[in-house]
Scaffold this motif. Structure first.
Motif, PDB file in Angstrom:
ATOM      1  N   VAL B  68      -4.612  19.268  -7.925  1.00 10.32           N
ATOM      2  CA  VAL B  68      -4.463  17.833  -7.692  1.00 10.32           C
ATOM      3  C   VAL B  68      -5.833  17.250  -7.336  1.00 10.32           C
ATOM      4  CG1 VAL B  68      -3.428  16.067  -6.199  1.00 10.32           C
ATOM      5  CG2 VAL B  68      -2.066  18.056  -6.949  1.00 10.32           C
ATOM      6  N   VAL B  69      -6.252  16.233  -8.079  1.00  7.43           N
ATOM      7  CA  VAL B  69      -7.553  15.594  -7.851  1.00  7.43           C
ATOM      8  C   VAL B  69      -7.320  14.219  -7.229  1.00  7.43           C
ATOM      9  CG1 VAL B  69      -9.686  14.798  -8.924  1.00  7.43           C
ATOM     10  CG2 VAL B  69      -8.464  16.780  -9.895  1.00  7.43           C
ATOM     11  N   LEU B  70      -7.738  14.072  -5.971  1.00  7.70           N
ATOM     12  CA  LEU B  70      -7.640  12.764  -5.314  1.00  7.70           C
ATOM     13  C   LEU B  70      -8.825  11.920  -5.754  1.00  7.70           C
ATOM     14  CD1 LEU B  70      -6.802  13.276  -1.534  1.00  7.70           C
ATOM     15  CD2 LEU B  70      -5.263  12.920  -3.481  1.00  7.70           C
ATOM     16  N   ALA B  71      -8.530  10.800  -6.416  1.00  9.54           N
ATOM     17  CA  ALA B  71      -9.616   9.964  -6.927  1.00  9.54           C
ATOM     18  C   ALA B  71      -9.423   8.512  -6.500  1.00  9.54           C
ATOM     19  CB  ALA B  71      -9.697  10.090  -8.450  1.00  9.54           C
ATOM     20  N   VAL B  72      -8.916   8.349  -5.290  1.00  7.75           N
ATOM     21  CA  VAL B  72      -8.751   6.989  -4.751  1.00  7.75           C
ATOM     22  C   VAL B  72      -9.919   6.690  -3.815  1.00  7.75           C
ATOM     23  CG1 VAL B  72      -6.242   7.064  -4.948  1.00  7.75           C
ATOM     24  CG2 VAL B  72      -7.331   7.823  -2.821  1.00  7.75           C
ATOM     25  N   PRO B  73     -10.212   5.406  -3.575  1.00  6.90           N
ATOM     26  CA  PRO B  73     -11.295   5.080  -2.622  1.00  6.90           C
ATOM     27  C   PRO B  73     -10.956   5.614  -1.227  1.00  6.90           C
ATOM     28  CG  PRO B  73     -10.646   3.143  -3.903  1.00  6.90           C
ATOM     29  CD  PRO B  73      -9.635   4.203  -4.179  1.00  6.90           C
ATOM     30  N   LEU B  74     -11.991   5.883  -0.457  1.00  6.22           N
ATOM     31  CA  LEU B  74     -11.812   6.507   0.852  1.00  6.22           C
ATOM     32  C   LEU B  74     -10.740   5.848   1.728  1.00  6.22           C
ATOM     33  CD1 LEU B  74     -12.946   8.801   2.648  1.00  6.22           C
ATOM     34  CD2 LEU B  74     -14.526   7.106   3.604  1.00  6.22           C
ATOM     35  N   PRO B  75     -10.680   4.510   1.803  1.00  9.04           N
ATOM     36  CA  PRO B  75      -9.672   3.920   2.697  1.00  9.04           C
ATOM     37  C   PRO B  75      -8.228   4.254   2.283  1.00  9.04           C
ATOM     38  CG  PRO B  75     -11.362   2.305   2.110  1.00  9.04           C
ATOM     39  CD  PRO B  75     -11.580   3.501   1.232  1.00  9.04           C
ATOM     40  N   ALA B  76      -8.027   4.599   1.000  1.00 12.18           N
ATOM     41  CA  ALA B  76      -6.675   4.917   0.529  1.00 12.18           C
ATOM     42  C   ALA B  76      -6.340   6.393   0.657  1.00 12.18           C
ATOM     43  CB  ALA B  76      -6.527   4.474  -0.932  1.00 12.18           C
ATOM     44  N   VAL B  77      -7.316   7.210   1.061  1.00 15.48           N
ATOM     45  CA  VAL B  77      -7.111   8.658   1.093  1.00 15.48           C
ATOM     46  C   VAL B  77      -5.977   9.077   2.038  1.00 15.48           C
ATOM     47  CG1 VAL B  77      -8.182  10.834   1.858  1.00 15.48           C
ATOM     48  CG2 VAL B  77      -9.350   9.385   0.183  1.00 15.48           C
ATOM     49  N   PRO B  78      -5.939   8.578   3.301  1.00 14.09           N
ATOM     50  CA  PRO B  78      -4.882   9.066   4.196  1.00 14.09           C
ATOM     51  C   PRO B  78      -3.478   8.822   3.653  1.00 14.09           C
ATOM     52  CG  PRO B  78      -6.612   7.950   5.432  1.00 14.09           C
ATOM     53  CD  PRO B  78      -6.908   7.713   3.986  1.00 14.09           C
ATOM     54  N   ALA B  79      -3.240   7.646   3.066  1.00 17.35           N
ATOM     55  CA  ALA B  79      -1.897   7.354   2.543  1.00 17.35           C
ATOM     56  C   ALA B  79      -1.541   8.329   1.432  1.00 17.35           C
ATOM     57  CB  ALA B  79      -1.847   5.908   2.023  1.00 17.35           C
ATOM     58  N   VAL B  80      -2.481   8.620   0.532  1.00 16.41           N
ATOM     59  CA  VAL B  80      -2.184   9.546  -0.561  1.00 16.41           C
ATOM     60  C   VAL B  80      -2.002  10.959  -0.020  1.00 16.41           C
ATOM     61  CG1 VAL B  80      -3.003  10.495  -2.752  1.00 16.41           C
ATOM     62  CG2 VAL B  80      -3.381   8.085  -2.239  1.00 16.41           C
ATOM     63  N   LEU B  81      -2.753  11.313   1.041  1.00 16.12           N
ATOM     64  CA  LEU B  81      -2.565  12.644   1.644  1.00 16.12           C
ATOM     65  C   LEU B  81      -1.151  12.793   2.206  1.00 16.12           C
ATOM     66  CD1 LEU B  81      -5.991  13.321   3.407  1.00 16.12           C
ATOM     67  CD2 LEU B  81      -5.081  14.410   1.324  1.00 16.12           C
ATOM     68  N   HIS B  82      -0.602  11.716   2.751  1.00 11.44           N
ATOM     69  CA  HIS B  82       0.786  11.786   3.224  1.00 11.44           C
ATOM     70  C   HIS B  82       1.729  12.057   2.053  1.00 11.44           C
ATOM     71  CE1 HIS B  82       0.524  10.995   7.525  1.00 11.44           C
ATOM     72  NE2 HIS B  82      -0.487  10.174   7.259  1.00 11.44           N
TER      73      HIS B  82
END
Lengths: 325, 325
Positions: B68-82
């Motif tokens: 899984v490649v997280l490619a969202v801007p940093l501020p959106a990272v925690p929500a996608v990690l959830h």
């Protein structure tokens, strides 16, 4: 007034060499002189009438009533002005130096009988010397031709014609206004590039391995010859200091905001908005404006064109045709 | 260990979209998700298996044991990690975010059961969104793949293989070292560009009319989307502050020297020397070094490659082949 006045260029680096090549290509009779024996030899090898004897070139200019173009770095200007005062004291004199107030003052001091109109083509490169010179360097570039209260507009037109002949667009500005503007858009960029290069280099091999577009763009002009960069920045000290203070203030505010609130919105959004305003100004097609050089208030009208970001694109007799955003 | 593991990309802007395109071009099975309905529609229109349902994309990744490649801007990272913690808690997880310590910390907090290896391709552009994405974006770019004391080197190799598959060269670095380096060579350039754009704009129409190469180069990245620039600079606060102080110190020293002695030699020559050292480092052909991932001290050996500015160019089984300057 001779529309195809001969051209004598003193100093044959990137800018002077390009003036010589471009004026020749435009059909002018051209000759030049440089103290650099290697540049002189290269120019002669390329078929140009070039000597290392500055006095001889200037005497020929006096005899032919040529326009003399000073194209030496700022620190060398006073010495060459002494040569002008001795060998061509009444010539039509212009220059392509990166500052205008210090050159104007030096001309007044050293060769007060010359008819002087200051100039500055905005066409730098990070390469230098005669081998880098090219006839197309000034194509569509802005070329400042200075207007002062005492400017002889016949002489001014001659210098502007030379700039148009080599492909440039003429921006009429006062010397002080020129110096402040180039501090913002040329001298500050060179200092920021030098600082960025040093900070990047301090990061050692790891930082060097990661460098990409933003660093390459931001440091490109740090590769310019240091002597030339020193000449133009140190020579513009009075105008550059307040601009440096503006940059320090803005960068310090960013630092303070990042440290205190963690935010950089003000800095980044201001920079982004600024690029959009600049792009809009530069993309504006503009309207055509005419200035009759023999009319009253012609100097003020020319300065009005420059103040609005306009450029003269042609002459029709003594009428300057300008495009103003 | 599956050398052709499937790839699930969450976030399909310039970088994520380019990963999807490039991994597909390299023969991987790829799918993705983005909350942007317009990017999703464009990607589907271009023939890609893309949804706005992040949960569904992650569930498929869990089922297929995809990376899984997280490619969202940093501020959106925690929500996608959830979302990851809920739908693919044990997946092999990497990211392409511009800072590494904050993402590493967020992963530890939110989805501790994932096998996480941080990544960062050094391939920005001043354009954004799916329409700007291209399969060739990473060709010969440096791609940092983070090495930490606890890193599972099998997982690390998988992430590094993905970077190699899309044309990049892998730089093994600790997260803190990465963040300091990008502060120098990416985040500081963006702030200096913003400051330069503002100071140039303050010069109004005259300054805009005179702008040439040095200003255009020095401000190019100031046209980048402000939200992305804020995300990367504000997200790297701890590493960026001391680098900003270095730049302020160097620029303040230039100011002081110009004001007191009139000289800028130290600043300009240091910058020029720095560009020459950087160019030499980057031009060095380098020697080939091998790191056997199953050997003792393999992590230290990988970090040694990165510290010397080296890049991994291939794997031969579990042997990483690197070129070190």
């Amino acid at each position: 007034m001779n529309a195809v006045r001969d051209v004598c260029v003193i100093g044959l680096g990137l800018i002077g060499g390009s003036v010589l090549r471009a004026a020749d290509a435009a059909g002018r009779t051209v000759w030049g002189a440089t103290k650099s024996t290697s540049d002189a030899a290269s120019a002669v090898g390329d078929g140009y009438d070039v000597t290392t004897d500055v006095a001889a070139a200037l005497r020929r200019a006096a005899a032919a009533d040529a326009v003399v173009v000073l194209a030496v770095p700022l620190p060398a200007v006073p010495a060459v002005l002494h040569d002008v005062a001795e060998h061509a004291p009444h010539c039509l004199l212009t220059d392509v130096t990166s500052v205008k107030v210090p050159v104007r003052d030096a001309v007044r001091d050293v060769t007060p009988d010359a008819t002087y109109v200051g100039g500055h083509p905005m066409a730098g490169r990070s390469v230098s010397g005669w081998p880098a010179a090219e006839a197309g360097l000034f194509e569509d570039a802005a070329w400042v031709v200075a207007v002062e209260p005492g400017t002889d507009l016949g002489a001014w037109r001659e210098v502007a014609m030379l700039a148009l002949d080599v492909g440039a667009r003429v921006v009429p500005l006062g010397p002080g206004e020129h110096d402040e503007s180039v501090a913002r858009i040329s001298h500050l960029p060179h200092l920021l590039a030098a600082v960025l290069a040093s900070v990047g280099d301090t990061g050692g091999p790891v930082a060097s391995a990661l460098m990409a577009g933003s660093f390459a763009d931001g440091t490109r002009v740090a590769g310019s010859p240091p002597g030339l960069v020193r000449a133009m920045t140190e020579g513009n000290r009075a105008a550059l200091l307040p601009v440096l203070d503006e940059a320090l203030g803005a960068l310090g505010a960013a630092r303070g905001s990042l440290a205190s609130t963690g935010g950089l919105a003000a800095t980044i959004e201001a920079g982004h908005d600024a690029t959009r305003r600049i792009a809009r100004r530069r993309a504006t097609e503009g309207t055509t404006v005419s200035v009759t050089l023999s009319a009253p208030q012609a100097r003020e009208a020319l300065l009005g064109v420059g103040a609005r970001g306009g450029r003269i694109t042609a002459f029709d007799g003594d009428v300057a045709v300008a495009v103003v955003p």
